[in-house]
Design a protein around this motif. Structure first.
Motif, PDB file in Angstrom:
ATOM      1  N   GLY A   1      -1.123 -11.461  -1.996  1.00 17.02           N
ATOM      2  CA  GLY A   1      -1.609 -12.691  -1.617  1.00 17.02           C
ATOM      3  C   GLY A   1      -1.921 -13.372  -2.755  1.00 17.02           C
ATOM      4  N   ARG A   2      -2.005 -14.990  -2.442  1.00 15.99           N
ATOM      5  CA  ARG A   2      -2.040 -15.830  -3.523  1.00 15.99           C
ATOM      6  C   ARG A   2      -3.475 -15.559  -4.350  1.00 15.99           C
ATOM      7  NH1 ARG A   2       0.194 -20.587  -3.425  1.00 15.99           N
ATOM      8  NH2 ARG A   2      -1.714 -21.875  -3.852  1.00 15.99           N
ATOM      9  N   SER A   3      -3.283 -16.095  -5.327  1.00 17.09           N
ATOM     10  CA  SER A   3      -4.592 -16.208  -6.341  1.00 17.09           C
ATOM     11  C   SER A   3      -5.893 -16.941  -5.361  1.00 17.09           C
ATOM     12  CB  SER A   3      -4.364 -17.070  -8.083  1.00 17.09           C
ATOM     13  OG  SER A   3      -3.184 -16.074  -8.488  1.00 17.09           O
TER      14      SER A   3
ATOM     15  N   ARG B   1       2.585   2.595   2.737  1.00 14.65           N
ATOM     16  CA  ARG B   1       2.871   2.779   4.164  1.00 14.65           C
ATOM     17  C   ARG B   1       2.980   1.483   4.787  1.00 14.65           C
ATOM     18  NH1 ARG B   1       4.379   6.710   3.177  1.00 14.65           N
ATOM     19  NH2 ARG B   1       3.368   8.879   3.688  1.00 14.65           N
ATOM     20  N   PHE B   2       2.265   0.375   4.337  1.00 12.97           N
ATOM     21  CA  PHE B   2       2.602  -0.924   4.706  1.00 12.97           C
ATOM     22  C   PHE B   2       1.826  -1.911   4.041  1.00 12.97           C
ATOM     23  CE2 PHE B   2      -1.208   0.740   6.860  1.00 12.97           C
ATOM     24  CZ  PHE B   2      -2.134  -0.149   6.725  1.00 12.97           C
ATOM     25  N   VAL B   3       1.956  -3.228   4.128  1.00  7.71           N
ATOM     26  CA  VAL B   3       1.369  -4.250   3.440  1.00  7.71           C
ATOM     27  C   VAL B   3       0.527  -5.044   3.959  1.00  7.71           C
ATOM     28  CG1 VAL B   3       1.712  -6.528   2.323  1.00  7.71           C
ATOM     29  CG2 VAL B   3       3.384  -4.417   1.671  1.00  7.71           C
ATOM     30  N   ILE B   4      -0.855  -5.279   3.558  1.00 12.12           N
ATOM     31  CA  ILE B   4      -1.793  -6.312   4.031  1.00 12.12           C
ATOM     32  C   ILE B   4      -1.495  -7.560   3.168  1.00 12.12           C
ATOM     33  CG2 ILE B   4      -4.022  -6.885   4.223  1.00 12.12           C
ATOM     34  CD1 ILE B   4      -4.766  -3.965   4.625  1.00 12.12           C
ATOM     35  N   GLN B   5      -1.209  -8.423   3.981  1.00  5.57           N
ATOM     36  CA  GLN B   5      -0.966  -9.860   3.248  1.00  5.57           C
ATOM     37  C   GLN B   5      -1.819 -10.869   3.543  1.00  5.57           C
ATOM     38  OE1 GLN B   5       2.729 -11.848   4.048  1.00  5.57           O
ATOM     39  NE2 GLN B   5       2.225 -13.518   2.433  1.00  5.57           N
ATOM     40  N   LEU B   6      -2.855 -11.346   2.541  1.00  2.00           N
ATOM     41  CA  LEU B   6      -3.828 -12.198   2.864  1.00  2.00           C
ATOM     42  C   LEU B   6      -3.363 -13.606   2.885  1.00  2.00           C
ATOM     43  CD1 LEU B   6      -5.243  -9.333   2.020  1.00  2.00           C
ATOM     44  CD2 LEU B   6      -7.022 -10.630   0.909  1.00  2.00           C
ATOM     45  N   VAL B   7      -3.688 -14.490   3.659  1.00  2.00           N
ATOM     46  CA  VAL B   7      -3.459 -16.082   3.578  1.00  2.00           C
ATOM     47  C   VAL B   7      -4.988 -16.680   4.004  1.00  2.00           C
ATOM     48  CG1 VAL B   7      -1.360 -15.825   4.196  1.00  2.00           C
ATOM     49  CG2 VAL B   7      -2.959 -15.954   6.036  1.00  2.00           C
TER      50      VAL B   7
ATOM     51  N   VAL C   1      -1.264  -9.258   8.566  1.00  2.00           N
ATOM     52  CA  VAL C   1      -1.474 -10.570   7.911  1.00  2.00           C
ATOM     53  C   VAL C   1      -3.075 -10.632   8.248  1.00  2.00           C
ATOM     54  CG1 VAL C   1      -1.515 -13.068   7.924  1.00  2.00           C
ATOM     55  CG2 VAL C   1       0.672 -11.502   8.489  1.00  2.00           C
ATOM     56  N   VAL C   2      -3.751 -10.952   7.105  1.00  2.81           N
ATOM     57  CA  VAL C   2      -5.255 -10.965   7.022  1.00  2.81           C
ATOM     58  C   VAL C   2      -5.493 -12.404   6.752  1.00  2.81           C
ATOM     59  CG1 VAL C   2      -7.629 -10.365   6.335  1.00  2.81           C
ATOM     60  CG2 VAL C   2      -5.769  -8.937   6.687  1.00  2.81           C
ATOM     61  N   ALA C   3      -5.991 -13.169   7.648  1.00  4.31           N
ATOM     62  CA  ALA C   3      -6.484 -14.613   7.344  1.00  4.31           C
ATOM     63  C   ALA C   3      -7.855 -14.590   6.961  1.00  4.31           C
ATOM     64  CB  ALA C   3      -6.701 -15.630   8.834  1.00  4.31           C
ATOM     65  N   THR C   4      -8.096 -14.761   5.609  1.00  2.39           N
ATOM     66  CA  THR C   4      -9.299 -14.754   4.970  1.00  2.39           C
ATOM     67  C   THR C   4     -10.277 -16.243   5.125  1.00  2.39           C
ATOM     68  OG1 THR C   4      -8.331 -15.496   2.755  1.00  2.39           O
ATOM     69  CG2 THR C   4      -8.455 -13.175   3.380  1.00  2.39           C
ATOM     70  N   LYS C   5     -11.665 -15.966   4.499  1.00  2.00           N
ATOM     71  CA  LYS C   5     -12.317 -17.107   4.731  1.00  2.00           C
ATOM     72  C   LYS C   5     -12.682 -17.529   6.065  1.00  2.00           C
ATOM     73  CE  LYS C   5     -11.025 -17.830  -0.080  1.00  2.00           C
ATOM     74  NZ  LYS C   5     -10.878 -18.672  -1.128  1.00  2.00           N
TER      75      LYS C   5
ATOM     76  N   ASP D   1       5.455  -5.613  15.308  1.00  2.00           N
ATOM     77  CA  ASP D   1       4.109  -5.291  15.466  1.00  2.00           C
ATOM     78  C   ASP D   1       3.323  -5.756  14.210  1.00  2.00           C
ATOM     79  OD1 ASP D   1       2.299  -3.506  16.767  1.00  2.00           O
ATOM     80  OD2 ASP D   1       2.613  -2.146  15.045  1.00  2.00           O
ATOM     81  N   ASP D   2       3.722  -6.610  13.779  1.00  6.23           N
ATOM     82  CA  ASP D   2       3.026  -7.465  12.845  1.00  6.23           C
ATOM     83  C   ASP D   2       1.805  -8.256  13.388  1.00  6.23           C
ATOM     84  OD1 ASP D   2       4.524  -6.188  11.054  1.00  6.23           O
ATOM     85  OD2 ASP D   2       5.395  -8.206  10.021  1.00  6.23           O
ATOM     86  N   THR D   3       0.471  -8.042  12.839  1.00  3.83           N
ATOM     87  CA  THR D   3      -0.743  -8.709  13.363  1.00  3.83           C
ATOM     88  C   THR D   3      -1.295  -9.677  12.590  1.00  3.83           C
ATOM     89  OG1 THR D   3      -1.929  -6.741  12.934  1.00  3.83           O
ATOM     90  CG2 THR D   3      -0.808  -6.701  15.195  1.00  3.83           C
ATOM     91  N   ILE D   4      -2.311 -10.410  13.344  1.00  3.70           N
ATOM     92  CA  ILE D   4      -3.144 -11.429  12.201  1.00  3.70           C
ATOM     93  C   ILE D   4      -4.632 -10.946  12.666  1.00  3.70           C
ATOM     94  CG2 ILE D   4      -4.047 -13.593  12.147  1.00  3.70           C
ATOM     95  CD1 ILE D   4      -1.298 -14.782  12.685  1.00  3.70           C
ATOM     96  N   ILE D   5      -5.243 -10.695  11.527  1.00  2.97           N
ATOM     97  CA  ILE D   5      -6.764 -10.272  11.756  1.00  2.97           C
ATOM     98  C   ILE D   5      -7.501 -11.601  10.979  1.00  2.97           C
ATOM     99  CG2 ILE D   5      -8.474  -8.717  11.195  1.00  2.97           C
ATOM    100  CD1 ILE D   5      -6.469  -6.510  11.716  1.00  2.97           C
ATOM    101  N   ILE D   6      -8.470 -12.060  11.531  1.00  7.69           N
ATOM    102  CA  ILE D   6      -9.443 -13.092  11.155  1.00  7.69           C
ATOM    103  C   ILE D   6     -10.509 -12.082  10.240  1.00  7.69           C
ATOM    104  CG2 ILE D   6     -11.030 -14.933  11.283  1.00  7.69           C
ATOM    105  CD1 ILE D   6      -9.375 -15.354  13.678  1.00  7.69           C
ATOM    106  N   PHE D   7     -10.789 -12.650   8.736  1.00  6.21           N
ATOM    107  CA  PHE D   7     -11.715 -11.640   8.005  1.00  6.21           C
ATOM    108  C   PHE D   7     -12.537 -12.580   7.362  1.00  6.21           C
ATOM    109  CE2 PHE D   7     -13.271  -9.329   4.558  1.00  6.21           C
ATOM    110  CZ  PHE D   7     -12.999  -7.928   5.148  1.00  6.21           C
TER     111      PHE D   7
END
Length: 224
Positions: free
Chosen positions: A30-32, A107-113, A139-143, A168-174
């Motif tokens: 993810g981005r800095s 196994r897989f990547v967790i990408q934060l946006v 994909v994890v949507a942070t904040k 099968d890629d998903t979005i999780i709000i975090f």
């Protein structure tokens, strides 16, 4: 999942330093300033285990964190920070490319946006690259605590469309502040690990192996 043990293992700069115990590995990209360290600390129930830097782009290694002696979180350098020297960015690119294409434990990547903003060109390039070389992505949507719950659907729709989410890629709000999404993310991690183990057993039984793919790393933008 109940976390009973978590620890920092090594800041690796190349394959010779990667752990050799064969545990599953999950890469975080993810981005800095997107909140990777905060997410790791919340997921591992350890405040300050993953250091939260006041200087974006400081992480220049692959940082390994072992959880319950069953998996590693591998924290990647943040991308998209303009003040990082070009030579360092090039080093990151080579290290990341080699890891993603060759690391059999991955196994897989967790990408934060950041849920508050549409994915950047760097976010899109990273997601596209993972798809081109066949790496599953969560994909994890942070904040998530930074915007009203009633706007979550609108913002995740923008993320989904911008990245052109596949398969099968998903979005999780975090939220590292409230713990929103923590249990859901752990559930997704365990589901994917179990599915991966089942596929590996099937491939082993049939003697099949996926062919290596030669896709170059994306050219990350220098500016936000």
């Amino acid at each position: 999942m109940k976390v009973t043990s978590s620890e920092f293992v090594i800041s690796a700069v190349g394959p010779k330093q990667y752990p050799e115990d064969g545990l599953h590995e999950i890469a975080l990209v993810g981005r800095s300033n997107v909140g990777k360290s905060s997410l790791l600390n919340k997921m591992m129930n350890r405040k300050g285990l993953a250091r939260i830097s006041s200087r974006p782009g400081k992480t220049q290694t692959l940082n390994y964190f072992r959880v319950n002696n069953m998996l590693y979180f591998v924290d990647f350098p943040g991308y998209g920070y303009a003040k990082v020297a070009k030579t360092i960015k090039e080093q990151w690119g080579k290290m990341i490319e080699g890891y993603l294409k060759n690391r059999k434990e991955l196994r897989f990547v967790i990408q934060l946006v950041d849920i508050r903003h549409a994915p950047s060109k760097d976010d899109i390039a990273m997601y596209d690259w993972c798809k081109q070389i066949g790496i599953p992505t969560v994909v994890v949507a942070t904040k998530g605590d930074k915007i009203a719950r009633g706007r979550w659907l609108q913002h995740t729709k923008v993320i989904r469309q911008s990245l052109r989410l596949r398969g099968d890629d998903t979005i999780i709000i975090f939220s590292s502040e409230t713990g929103q999404g923590k249990d859901e993310l752990w559930g997704e991690i365990l589901r994917r690990l179990r599915a991966g183990d089942s596929e590996a057993e099937t491939d082993k039984a049939h003697g099949s192996h996926a062919p290596a793919q030669e896709t170059p790393a994306p050219a990350m933008q220098k500016n936000d």
